[in-house]
Scaffold this motif. Structure first.
Motif, PDB file in Angstrom:
ATOM      1  N   ARG A   1     -16.557 -56.179  -0.960  1.00 37.26           N
ATOM      2  CA  ARG A   1     -16.850 -54.855  -1.512  1.00 37.26           C
ATOM      3  C   ARG A   1     -16.170 -54.634  -2.866  1.00 37.26           C
ATOM      4  N   LEU A   2     -14.919 -55.094  -2.988  1.00 39.79           N
ATOM      5  CA  LEU A   2     -14.150 -54.829  -4.201  1.00 39.79           C
ATOM      6  C   LEU A   2     -14.526 -55.734  -5.375  1.00 39.79           C
TER       7      LEU A   2
ATOM      8  N   LYS B   1     -17.004 -54.211  -7.710  1.00 42.73           N
ATOM      9  CA  LYS B   1     -16.466 -53.041  -8.401  1.00 42.73           C
ATOM     10  C   LYS B   1     -15.545 -53.458  -9.540  1.00 42.73           C
TER      11      LYS B   1
ATOM     12  N   ASP C   1      -7.959 -50.872  -4.737  1.00 40.91           N
ATOM     13  CA  ASP C   1      -8.917 -49.800  -4.446  1.00 40.91           C
ATOM     14  C   ASP C   1      -8.329 -48.418  -4.703  1.00 40.91           C
ATOM     15  N   GLN C   2      -7.128 -48.379  -5.237  1.00 41.32           N
ATOM     16  CA  GLN C   2      -6.432 -47.119  -5.555  1.00 41.32           C
ATOM     17  C   GLN C   2      -6.347 -46.185  -4.342  1.00 41.32           C
ATOM     18  N   ARG C   3      -5.872 -46.716  -3.247  1.00 38.24           N
ATOM     19  CA  ARG C   3      -5.803 -45.930  -2.012  1.00 38.24           C
ATOM     20  C   ARG C   3      -4.470 -45.200  -1.827  1.00 38.24           C
TER      21      ARG C   3
ATOM     22  N   GLU D   1     -13.417 -56.343   2.658  1.00 35.41           N
ATOM     23  CA  GLU D   1     -12.843 -55.631   1.523  1.00 35.41           C
ATOM     24  C   GLU D   1     -13.014 -56.429   0.233  1.00 35.41           C
TER      25      GLU D   1
ATOM     26  N   LEU E   1      -5.127 -55.367  -1.570  1.00 32.18           N
ATOM     27  CA  LEU E   1      -6.500 -54.898  -1.703  1.00 32.18           C
ATOM     28  C   LEU E   1      -6.554 -53.371  -1.735  1.00 32.18           C
ATOM     29  N   ALA E   2      -5.662 -52.733  -0.979  1.00 29.69           N
ATOM     30  CA  ALA E   2      -5.582 -51.266  -1.000  1.00 29.69           C
ATOM     31  C   ALA E   2      -5.135 -50.783  -2.376  1.00 29.69           C
TER      32      ALA E   2
ATOM     33  N   LYS F   1     -18.203 -42.122  -0.662  1.00 30.44           N
ATOM     34  CA  LYS F   1     -18.513 -41.985  -2.079  1.00 30.44           C
ATOM     35  C   LYS F   1     -19.367 -40.749  -2.288  1.00 30.44           C
TER      36      LYS F   1
END
Length: 210
Positions: free
Chosen positions: A136-137, A140, A189-191, A133, A185-186, A209
């Motif tokens: 990946r983040l 971004k 990621d705006q989860r 994560e 982390l969530a 995506k």
């Protein structure tokens, strides 16, 4: 796939440059990597035709393994199925980002850049999922504009309780366990979302995506 070439358009001179075979069946595309072992050059084979077996010289040919495709792409469901990541990433370059784990140095850089947190867990306690994560983040988040960064800060504050996190006396989010890190982390990621129809607060656990 606009540039796919039909078999009838191939010339014998094109043979050395063939790297992949792609066939379409319905809404699925089947990919086969052309390996040295699947190339047929200067080979004599016996063909069994009803009532008339024949010997045929074969060259500049490729063996098609219909039952063992390397990659299947379902365009209807936008799903990718593959047997070997190393082959799949030759076609889909960004695929490796879903599997790459952040290195210890990358984790240190990422966590030290988060000035809104107080982190007390050691790097060796950070598991594979959180490492992926972070990898990946990181990219971004680094591309966010100042306006987007401010919006993300507001979002984190609004959904902090849903994530099961809280701030210390210094106003920073406390990250004391791997679970805290996963929740943080969530948030990045705006989860965490609010459903429009049912007005239910939910956490996105998987997404694709567009």
């Amino acid at each position: 796939f606009e540039r796919l070439t039909e078999f009838t358009e191939f010339q014998s001179t094109d043979y050395p440059g063939i790297k992949w075979l792609i066939t379409q069946q319905g809404e699925c595309y089947y990919f086969q990597k052309v390996l040295p072992s699947s190339r047929i050059e200067h080979r004599t084979i016996l063909m069994f035709v009803v009532g008339d077996p024949k010997i045929k010289e074969m060259s500049n040919s490729v063996e098609v393994r219909r039952e063992f495709p390397d990659i299947i792409y379902d365009s209807h469901d936008d799903r990718l199925l593959f047997r070997d990541l190393s082959r799949a990433k030759e076609i889909y370059k960004d695929l490796i980002n879903l599997y790459r784990e952040a290195t210890d140095e990358e984790i240190t850089d990422f966590l030290s850049s988060r000035e809104d947190t107080t982190i007390s867990i050691s790097i060796n306690k950070i598991g594979i999922r959180n490492r992926k994560e972070i990898a990946r983040l990181a990219d971004k988040i680094n591309t966010l504009s100042s306006e987007a960064t401010a919006t993300l800060v507001t979002y984190i504050d609004a959904h902090l309780t849903e994530a099961g996190l809280h701030k210390g006396e210094d106003g920073k989010i406390i990250i004391a366990t791997p679970k805290d890190l996963s929740s943080y982390l969530a948030l990045l990621d705006q989860r965490f979302v609010l459903s429009e129809v049912y007005s239910e607060r939910r956490k996105i656990t998987a997404f694709t995506k567009a």
